[in-house]
Design a protein around this motif. Sequence first.
Motif, PDB file in Angstrom:
ATOM      1  N   ARG A  49       1.170  -0.840  -0.106  1.00 42.99           N
ATOM      2  CA  ARG A  49      -0.206  -0.174   0.086  1.00 42.99           C
ATOM      3  C   ARG A  49       0.600   1.388  -0.134  1.00 42.99           C
ATOM      4  O   ARG A  49       0.504   2.498  -0.687  1.00 42.99           O
ATOM      5  N   VAL A  50       1.844   1.031   0.828  1.00 44.46           N
ATOM      6  CA  VAL A  50       3.278   2.777   0.736  1.00 44.46           C
ATOM      7  C   VAL A  50       3.038   2.896  -1.064  1.00 44.46           C
ATOM      8  O   VAL A  50       3.090   3.836  -1.114  1.00 44.46           O
ATOM      9  N   LEU A  51       3.573   1.696  -1.697  1.00 39.54           N
ATOM     10  CA  LEU A  51       3.990   1.634  -2.773  1.00 39.54           C
ATOM     11  C   LEU A  51       2.869   2.598  -3.780  1.00 39.54           C
ATOM     12  O   LEU A  51       2.838   3.739  -4.735  1.00 39.54           O
ATOM     13  N   GLU A  52       1.900   2.116  -3.909  1.00 36.19           N
ATOM     14  CA  GLU A  52       0.902   2.393  -4.266  1.00 36.19           C
ATOM     15  C   GLU A  52       0.209   3.656  -3.991  1.00 36.19           C
ATOM     16  O   GLU A  52      -0.111   4.451  -4.802  1.00 36.19           O
ATOM     17  N   ARG A  53       0.121   4.223  -2.908  1.00 37.27           N
ATOM     18  CA  ARG A  53       0.197   5.578  -2.760  1.00 37.27           C
ATOM     19  C   ARG A  53       0.533   6.525  -3.152  1.00 37.27           C
ATOM     20  O   ARG A  53       0.667   7.083  -3.775  1.00 37.27           O
ATOM     21  N   GLU A  54       2.364   6.314  -3.076  1.00 37.06           N
ATOM     22  CA  GLU A  54       3.257   6.961  -4.436  1.00 37.06           C
ATOM     23  C   GLU A  54       3.017   7.031  -5.252  1.00 37.06           C
ATOM     24  O   GLU A  54       3.795   8.063  -5.966  1.00 37.06           O
ATOM     25  N   LEU A  55       2.560   5.869  -6.376  1.00 35.05           N
ATOM     26  CA  LEU A  55       2.423   6.313  -7.830  1.00 35.05           C
ATOM     27  C   LEU A  55       1.186   6.823  -7.434  1.00 35.05           C
ATOM     28  O   LEU A  55       1.436   6.712  -8.856  1.00 35.05           O
ATOM     29  N   GLN A  99      -1.306   4.585  -8.213  1.00 37.87           N
ATOM     30  CA  GLN A  99      -1.124   3.145  -8.551  1.00 37.87           C
ATOM     31  C   GLN A  99      -1.729   2.291  -7.956  1.00 37.87           C
ATOM     32  O   GLN A  99      -1.156   2.116  -8.047  1.00 37.87           O
ATOM     33  N   ALA A 100      -2.987   1.276  -9.046  1.00 41.47           N
ATOM     34  CA  ALA A 100      -2.850   0.192  -8.186  1.00 41.47           C
ATOM     35  C   ALA A 100      -1.432  -0.702  -8.583  1.00 41.47           C
ATOM     36  O   ALA A 100      -1.152  -0.370  -9.667  1.00 41.47           O
ATOM     37  N   LEU A 101      -0.782  -1.885  -7.993  1.00 41.50           N
ATOM     38  CA  LEU A 101       0.457  -2.546  -8.309  1.00 41.50           C
ATOM     39  C   LEU A 101      -0.139  -4.174  -8.436  1.00 41.50           C
ATOM     40  O   LEU A 101      -0.048  -4.569  -9.872  1.00 41.50           O
ATOM     41  N   PHE A 102      -1.138  -4.000  -8.221  1.00 41.91           N
ATOM     42  CA  PHE A 102      -2.389  -5.766  -8.212  1.00 41.91           C
ATOM     43  C   PHE A 102      -3.772  -5.431  -8.165  1.00 41.91           C
ATOM     44  O   PHE A 102      -3.979  -4.652  -7.678  1.00 41.91           O
ATOM     45  N   VAL A 103      -4.533  -6.724  -8.954  1.00 43.54           N
ATOM     46  CA  VAL A 103      -5.692  -6.191  -9.080  1.00 43.54           C
ATOM     47  C   VAL A 103      -5.719  -8.080  -8.559  1.00 43.54           C
ATOM     48  O   VAL A 103      -5.204  -8.855  -8.775  1.00 43.54           O
ATOM     49  N   ARG A 104      -7.100  -7.728  -8.008  1.00 43.69           N
ATOM     50  CA  ARG A 104      -7.475  -9.500  -7.670  1.00 43.69           C
ATOM     51  C   ARG A 104      -7.828 -10.479  -9.521  1.00 43.69           C
ATOM     52  O   ARG A 104      -9.099  -9.832  -9.444  1.00 43.69           O
ATOM     53  N   GLY A 136      -6.443 -15.066  -6.151  1.00 41.64           N
ATOM     54  CA  GLY A 136      -5.186 -15.327  -6.531  1.00 41.64           C
ATOM     55  C   GLY A 136      -5.249 -13.487  -6.327  1.00 41.64           C
ATOM     56  O   GLY A 136      -6.473 -12.498  -6.942  1.00 41.64           O
ATOM     57  N   ILE A 137      -3.860 -13.197  -7.700  1.00 39.87           N
ATOM     58  CA  ILE A 137      -3.758 -11.302  -7.587  1.00 39.87           C
ATOM     59  C   ILE A 137      -2.877 -11.144  -9.016  1.00 39.87           C
ATOM     60  O   ILE A 137      -2.365 -12.216  -9.289  1.00 39.87           O
TER      61      ILE A 137
END
Length: 306
Positions: A42-48, A50-55, A59-60
């Motif tokens: 979540r830290v990375l997604e907030r900084e970008l 943008q979402a990095l994974f989707v369900r 799975g993801i």
Amino acid sequence: MSRDLPSLNALRAFEATARLGSVSRAAEELHVTHGAISRQLRVLERELDQALFVRLGRGIVLTSVGEQLRDRVAGAFDQLRDGWVELRRNRSEAPFVLGCASSLLARWVIPRLDRLERDLPMLRLHLSPEEDPLAPQHAEPDAALALAAPPWPAGWQVHQLAPERIGPVVSPRYAGLVRLQALGESALGHEALLHTSSRPQAWPVWAKASGLSVDSLHYGQGFTRLFYLLEAAVAGLGVAIAPEQLVQDDLDAGRLLAPWGFRQTDASWILATPRRRSDSRVDALAAWLRKALTRDANTQAGLPRT
């Protein structure tokens, strides 16, 4: 002033999750909780932003942004990992770590260990028992000795050493041996065969190669490891199936018999090394193993050892 790089812990959590395809498996590899990995992602997604994974189902999967980050991060971590390993290890002094399944280790490597260490003293060999040496969970060996069939696992350079040959083996003490020898290999279709869950395909492969009906096979006592299976056969508990080289010493000593011979499979004895790792000792070890396996094959065929 904004940072040029995100948290390295967050990048490490992302790299493990992207590589393993699972938050849970990433947490297990990094020895942290599932929640800790999720927080770092979540830290990375907030900084970008943008979402990095989707369900996807249970799975993801990576988003397009996640795939771009994975490609960059994976290469960077590989370089860091390789650089760190090289700094910590002096190749001329460090032991050579050989991953090997416990059954191969106990029944083939250890009986030949004195000769191996005498012939290749520069190895300073360290044996690492791994039930699946080509997929170590927490440590990557310098090389892995295995019985395997192609396709070879990604990320490994494979040295093929010798073809695998398998066949039924039985103790001279087995109560039903005389009957089986009189009736021939077709009698195995009525035998409660000893088997192992680590090689469930062994009996069907041998039966098919021998012209026997796979559907006619009947299974008796099962074992979790090939080593246990062969110990049961030596104890006279029934007929087992085994790679030829793993029972060669027992055949030589008369502890086991192979009345119906051995059949070649599509598998091979292999020595595999991580592709990104270079070590001149690998070629020497591969040559020694290839010669030792050939010597065993000559012994079984009644030819002089070379």
